[in-house]
Design an enzyme around this catalytic site. Structure first.
Site, short mmCIF file in Angstrom:
data_model
loop_
_atom_site.label_atom_id
_atom_site.label_comp_id
_atom_site.label_asym_id
_atom_site.label_seq_id
_atom_site.Cartn_x
_atom_site.Cartn_y
_atom_site.Cartn_z
N ASN A 1 -28.91 -50.76 80.87
CA ASN A 1 -27.81 -51.57 80.37
C ASN A 1 -27.88 -52.91 81.07
O ASN A 1 -27.95 -52.97 82.30
CB ASN A 1 -26.47 -50.89 80.66
CG ASN A 1 -26.30 -49.61 79.86
OD1 ASN A 1 -26.69 -49.54 78.69
ND2 ASN A 1 -25.72 -48.59 80.47
N HIS B 1 -31.43 -45.67 83.74
CA HIS B 1 -30.93 -44.32 83.49
C HIS B 1 -32.06 -43.48 82.91
O HIS B 1 -32.76 -43.93 81.99
CB HIS B 1 -29.82 -44.33 82.43
CG HIS B 1 -28.55 -45.03 82.83
ND1 HIS B 1 -27.43 -44.36 83.25
CD2 HIS B 1 -28.23 -46.34 82.84
CE1 HIS B 1 -26.46 -45.23 83.50
NE2 HIS B 1 -26.91 -46.44 83.26
N ASP C 1 -26.99 -39.17 88.79
CA ASP C 1 -25.79 -39.92 88.41
C ASP C 1 -24.55 -39.07 88.72
O ASP C 1 -24.53 -37.86 88.48
CB ASP C 1 -25.83 -40.26 86.91
CG ASP C 1 -24.82 -41.33 86.54
OD1 ASP C 1 -25.25 -42.44 86.16
OD2 ASP C 1 -23.60 -41.08 86.64
N GLY D 1 -22.65 -52.79 78.42
CA GLY D 1 -21.78 -51.93 79.23
C GLY D 1 -22.25 -51.72 80.65
O GLY D 1 -21.94 -50.69 81.25
N GLN D 2 -23.01 -52.69 81.18
CA GLN D 2 -23.44 -52.54 82.58
C GLN D 2 -22.23 -52.63 83.50
O GLN D 2 -21.54 -53.65 83.52
CB GLN D 2 -24.48 -53.61 82.96
CG GLN D 2 -24.99 -53.43 84.38
CD GLN D 2 -26.08 -54.43 84.77
OE1 GLN D 2 -26.44 -55.32 84.00
NE2 GLN D 2 -26.61 -54.29 85.98
N HIS E 1 -30.50 -50.82 87.42
CA HIS E 1 -30.76 -49.38 87.46
C HIS E 1 -31.26 -48.91 86.11
O HIS E 1 -30.88 -49.42 85.06
CB HIS E 1 -29.50 -48.60 87.87
CG HIS E 1 -28.28 -48.95 87.09
ND1 HIS E 1 -27.54 -50.08 87.33
CD2 HIS E 1 -27.67 -48.31 86.06
CE1 HIS E 1 -26.52 -50.12 86.49
NE2 HIS E 1 -26.57 -49.07 85.70
P1 AMP Z 1 -24.05 -48.70 84.00
O1 AMP Z 1 -22.89 -48.49 83.07
O2 AMP Z 1 -25.35 -48.81 83.29
O3 AMP Z 1 -23.81 -49.82 84.99
O4 AMP Z 1 -24.17 -47.34 84.82
C1 AMP Z 1 -23.69 -47.16 86.10
C2 AMP Z 1 -23.88 -45.71 86.42
O5 AMP Z 1 -23.73 -45.52 87.81
C3 AMP Z 1 -22.86 -44.78 85.73
O6 AMP Z 1 -23.56 -43.82 84.94
C4 AMP Z 1 -22.13 -44.13 86.90
O7 AMP Z 1 -21.78 -42.80 86.65
C5 AMP Z 1 -23.15 -44.26 88.03
N1 AMP Z 1 -22.60 -44.27 89.37
C6 AMP Z 1 -21.59 -45.03 89.85
N2 AMP Z 1 -21.36 -44.76 91.15
C7 AMP Z 1 -22.24 -43.79 91.50
C8 AMP Z 1 -22.51 -43.07 92.71
N3 AMP Z 1 -21.81 -43.29 93.83
N4 AMP Z 1 -23.50 -42.15 92.71
C9 AMP Z 1 -24.20 -41.92 91.59
N5 AMP Z 1 -24.01 -42.57 90.43
C10 AMP Z 1 -23.04 -43.49 90.37
#
Ligand code: AMP
Length: 114
Positions: free
Chosen positions: A87, A102, A30, A93-94, A100
């Site tokens: 999420n 985490h 991340d 909070g997605q 994805h």
């Molecule tokens: P969510 O809030 O569950 O949609 O999480 C999205 C996640 O994607 C967040 O933890 C971001 O830090 C991560 N994220 C967004 N863009 C990138 C990227 N280019 N490379 C790696 N992680 C990313």
């Protein structure tokens, strides 16, 4: 889905630190880590949310669990512990609308989550 950031990561149009990859999935660090170990596992296929995983894709769950186990071991958090978060949609909070998972570890987490 040309404008999907995670599709771009899956297609290697955006560089990330990749921890695992096979034909269907990719795991990468991340960009905004919330724990010493924080990576994401995504299907390469564009699926917006968990709600959009069809019943015919049940194999997903089993495969994902196996990838979680493998990558948790690889990153050294299998024994100390780790947390899995998916999420789904606004209330959770997605932010990125590409499914994805985490995987977070390397510190102690509280419960209930915020
Ligand atoms: P969510 O809030 O569950 O949609 O999480 C999205 C996640 O994607 C967040 O933890 C971001 O830090 C991560 N994220 C967004 N863009 C990138 C990227 N280019 N490379 C790696 N992680 C990313």
């Amino acid at each position: 889905m040309n404008d999907c950031i995670f599709c771009k990561i899956a297609n290697k149009e955006i560089e990330t630190k990749i921890l695992y990859e096979d034909e269907q999935f990719i795991a990468f660090e991340d960009v905004n880590k919330q724990a010493p170990v924080h990576f994401l596992i995504i299907p390469k296929k564009h699926i917006e949310t968990l709600n959009d995983v069809s019943d015919s894709e049940n194999i997903f769950a089993q495969k994902i669990l196996s990838i979680i186990k493998k990558t948790a071991g690889q990153t050294g958090v299998a024994e100390t512990g780790y947390r899995i978060v998916i999420n789904c949609n606004r209330d959770a909070g997605q932010e990125v609308l590409h499914l994805h998972i985490h995987v977070l570890g390397g510190r102690t987490f509280s419960w209930p989550p915020g």
